[in-house]
Design an enzyme around this catalytic site. Structure first.
Site, PDB file in Angstrom:
ATOM      1  N   SER A 126     -39.223 -36.880  12.429  1.00  0.00           N
ATOM      2  CA  SER A 126     -37.993 -36.870  11.423  1.00  0.00           C
ATOM      3  C   SER A 126     -38.733 -37.552  10.239  1.00  0.00           C
ATOM      4  CB  SER A 126     -37.149 -37.816  11.712  1.00  0.00           C
ATOM      5  OG  SER A 126     -36.425 -38.551  10.923  1.00  0.00           O
ATOM      6  N   SER A 127     -38.061 -36.965   9.093  1.00  0.00           N
ATOM      7  CA  SER A 127     -38.571 -37.448   7.787  1.00  0.00           C
ATOM      8  C   SER A 127     -38.473 -39.037   7.583  1.00  0.00           C
ATOM      9  CB  SER A 127     -37.784 -36.645   6.508  1.00  0.00           C
ATOM     10  OG  SER A 127     -36.538 -36.956   6.532  1.00  0.00           O
ATOM     11  N   CYS A 128     -37.790 -39.688   8.510  1.00  0.00           N
ATOM     12  CA  CYS A 128     -37.586 -41.037   8.564  1.00  0.00           C
ATOM     13  C   CYS A 128     -38.847 -41.951   8.915  1.00  0.00           C
ATOM     14  CB  CYS A 128     -36.276 -41.780   8.898  1.00  0.00           C
ATOM     15  SG  CYS A 128     -36.315 -41.641  10.731  1.00  0.00           S
ATOM     16  N   TYR A 142     -35.603 -46.067  15.208  1.00  0.00           N
ATOM     17  CA  TYR A 142     -35.991 -44.591  15.505  1.00  0.00           C
ATOM     18  C   TYR A 142     -37.193 -44.048  14.868  1.00  0.00           C
ATOM     19  CZ  TYR A 142     -34.836 -39.447  15.111  1.00  0.00           C
ATOM     20  OH  TYR A 142     -35.003 -38.154  15.277  1.00  0.00           O
ATOM     21  N   LYS A 181     -40.416 -42.276  16.832  1.00  0.00           N
ATOM     22  CA  LYS A 181     -41.035 -41.102  16.390  1.00  0.00           C
ATOM     23  C   LYS A 181     -42.521 -41.244  15.826  1.00  0.00           C
ATOM     24  CE  LYS A 181     -37.668 -38.474  17.185  1.00  0.00           C
ATOM     25  NZ  LYS A 181     -37.851 -37.168  18.386  1.00  0.00           N
ATOM     26  N   HIS A 189     -24.401 -38.310  10.616  1.00  0.00           N
ATOM     27  CA  HIS A 189     -25.079 -38.042   9.522  1.00  0.00           C
ATOM     28  C   HIS A 189     -24.152 -37.745   8.209  1.00  0.00           C
ATOM     29  CE1 HIS A 189     -28.733 -38.099  11.849  1.00  0.00           C
ATOM     30  NE2 HIS A 189     -29.092 -38.950  11.128  1.00  0.00           N
TER      31      HIS A 189
HETATM   32  P1  GDP Z   1     -30.187 -41.582   6.414  1.00  0.00           P
HETATM   33  O1  GDP Z   1     -30.619 -40.147   5.696  1.00  0.00           O
HETATM   34  O2  GDP Z   1     -30.989 -41.749   7.521  1.00  0.00           O
HETATM   35  O3  GDP Z   1     -29.832 -42.592   5.372  1.00  0.00           O
HETATM   36  O4  GDP Z   1     -28.772 -41.210   6.951  1.00  0.00           O
HETATM   37  P2  GDP Z   1     -27.110 -40.609   6.819  1.00  0.00           P
HETATM   38  O5  GDP Z   1     -27.089 -39.249   6.711  1.00  0.00           O
HETATM   39  O6  GDP Z   1     -26.332 -41.293   7.914  1.00  0.00           O
HETATM   40  O7  GDP Z   1     -26.890 -41.227   5.338  1.00  0.00           O
HETATM   41  C1  GDP Z   1     -27.503 -40.748   4.081  1.00  0.00           C
HETATM   42  C2  GDP Z   1     -26.639 -41.330   2.791  1.00  0.00           C
HETATM   43  O8  GDP Z   1     -25.432 -40.852   2.832  1.00  0.00           O
HETATM   44  C3  GDP Z   1     -26.487 -42.870   2.855  1.00  0.00           C
HETATM   45  O9  GDP Z   1     -26.861 -43.297   1.635  1.00  0.00           O
HETATM   46  C4  GDP Z   1     -25.184 -43.036   3.339  1.00  0.00           C
HETATM   47  O10 GDP Z   1     -24.680 -44.313   2.765  1.00  0.00           O
HETATM   48  C5  GDP Z   1     -24.377 -42.096   2.631  1.00  0.00           C
HETATM   49  N1  GDP Z   1     -23.240 -41.692   3.030  1.00  0.00           N
HETATM   50  C6  GDP Z   1     -22.049 -41.359   2.201  1.00  0.00           C
HETATM   51  N2  GDP Z   1     -20.719 -41.066   3.069  1.00  0.00           N
HETATM   52  C7  GDP Z   1     -21.225 -41.406   4.656  1.00  0.00           C
HETATM   53  C8  GDP Z   1     -20.797 -41.115   5.632  1.00  0.00           C
HETATM   54  O11 GDP Z   1     -19.592 -41.014   5.765  1.00  0.00           O
HETATM   55  N3  GDP Z   1     -21.411 -41.153   6.744  1.00  0.00           N
HETATM   56  C9  GDP Z   1     -22.691 -41.247   6.800  1.00  0.00           C
HETATM   57  N4  GDP Z   1     -23.444 -41.371   7.876  1.00  0.00           N
HETATM   58  N5  GDP Z   1     -23.467 -41.521   5.581  1.00  0.00           N
HETATM   59  C10 GDP Z   1     -22.702 -41.435   4.635  1.00  0.00           C
END
Ligand code: GDP
Length: 311
Positions: free
Chosen positions: A110-112, A139, A143, A182
């Site tokens: 994953s890119s994280c 996570y 990974k 996500h």
């Molecule tokens: P990340 O890429 O590991 O940070 O995972 P996410 O896809 O969960 O979040 C990406 C970004 O989207 C973060 O800045 C979250 O705060 C934002 N975000 C905005 N609305 C939402 C939501 O409803 N769900 C999630 N999971 N993230 C959200």
């Protein structure tokens, strides 16, 4: 080893977003000797069960898409599940694959795995050059261990295990649960429900400023099969779209896709996570592969799937 349409291929995690896309891609390309097991048939965290499965089935190729995954909130809330389960799944599968004669293993990271403040776009060489983003370090550490295991088996035993690092993925079969998903599937659900309920506002987590790159899972599956055939080295390979968008821009794109006309508000009590995550995909391009599915088209496709299954 030559991998052909009759090669026995085990897709671990075939019910997940990535695993299901891999099975679709393999079938559409004509691969006819696929095996898989559901979680109730085979618990990948149990070493003995995994060994028995490999001793009996002896797959020639393993695509390792099984993992405990989730969005920013889930990662932060269940650190043991994200660290322990992923370590066990990887260790059990990679060891058994090697021991029972598998010829090629494709591990998905994953890119994280990259440092929170890695230079952008992130190159493969940025791995382990700085501290991780705290909201998903559990996570990420698991990974990174998986990548190192693949490299260690190659170095010590000559086992052809490759590691591929996808950017944020989305597509049909995604998890649309608002607590664990996500951002992209969460926004599809939120905007869809707001449209249906005629709500005046949709609340998006964070400031809207973080930037993320999104790749359709069918593009990812195509890249994995391409690299399964054409890549056999220890270096990790990024798989991404090549451009990112802000969460605010994503929210607008999702609103347009869904046809929602209300207001978007940002809930800054929720975390932003890492400020930017964009992969440098020049290695992948040099290896001869490029993605095809634009975010606009991919969103439509994913929204259609959502309305058919959850709408
Ligand atoms: P990340 O890429 O590991 O940070 O995972 P996410 O896809 O969960 O979040 C990406 C970004 O989207 C973060 O800045 C979250 O705060 C934002 N975000 C905005 N609305 C939402 C939501 O409803 N769900 C999630 N999971 N993230 C959200």
């Amino acid at each position: 080893m030559e991998i052909n349409l009759t090669t026995k291929i085990y897709v671990a995690g075939h019910r997940g977003l990535v695993g299901a896309a891999l099975v679709r891609a393999l079938q559409s390309q004509g691969y006819e000797n696929l095996i898989s097991r559901t979680r109730s048939e085979l618990d990948l965290c149990r070493q003995g069960a995994v060994e028995d499965f490999f001793a009996k089935e002896r797959p020639q190729v393993v695509l390792l898409a099984a993992a405990k995954v989730g969005g920013i909130l889930a990662n932060d809330s269940y650190p043991v599940d994200f660290l322990r389960d992923n370590l066990l799944i990887e260790t059990n599968i990679i060891e058994s694959a090697y021991r029972y004669g598998c010829q090629k293993l494709v591990f998905l990271g994953s890119s994280c795995i990259y440092p929170k403040l890695a230079p952008q776009p992130m190159q493969e060489s940025h791995l382990l050059t700085g501290p991780l983003e705290p909201t998903n370090e559990w996570y990420a550490v698991a990974k990174i261990a998986g990548i190192k295991l693949c490299q260690a088996y190659r170095k010590q035993h000559g086992f052809d295990a490759i590691s591929l690092m996808p950017t944020n993925l989305y597509g049909p079969g995604d998890n649309f649960d608002l607590q664990t998903s996500h951002v992209l599937p969460a926004l599809i659900r939120k905007f869809h429900e707001a449209k249906v309920n005629q709500s005046p506002q949709v609340s998006v987590w964070g400031s809207g400023k973080p930037r993320r790159e999104f790749l359709h899972v069918d593009d990812l599956a195509d890249a994995c099969l391409y690299l399964m055939q054409h890549y056999a080295d220890q270096e990790i390979i990024n798989i991404g779209w090549g451009e990112d968008v802000s969460i605010q821009q994503l929210a607008q794109l999702v609103a347009d896709t869904v046809g929602y006309k209300g207001e978007v508000v940002f809930d800054t009590s929720k975390p932003d996570g890492t400020p930017r995550k964009l992969l440098d995909t020049s290695r992948l391009t040099q290896l001869g592969w490029q993605p095809k599915i634009t975010l606009k088209k991919g969103l439509l496709d994913t929204y259609r799937w959502f309305t058919e299954h959850h709408g």
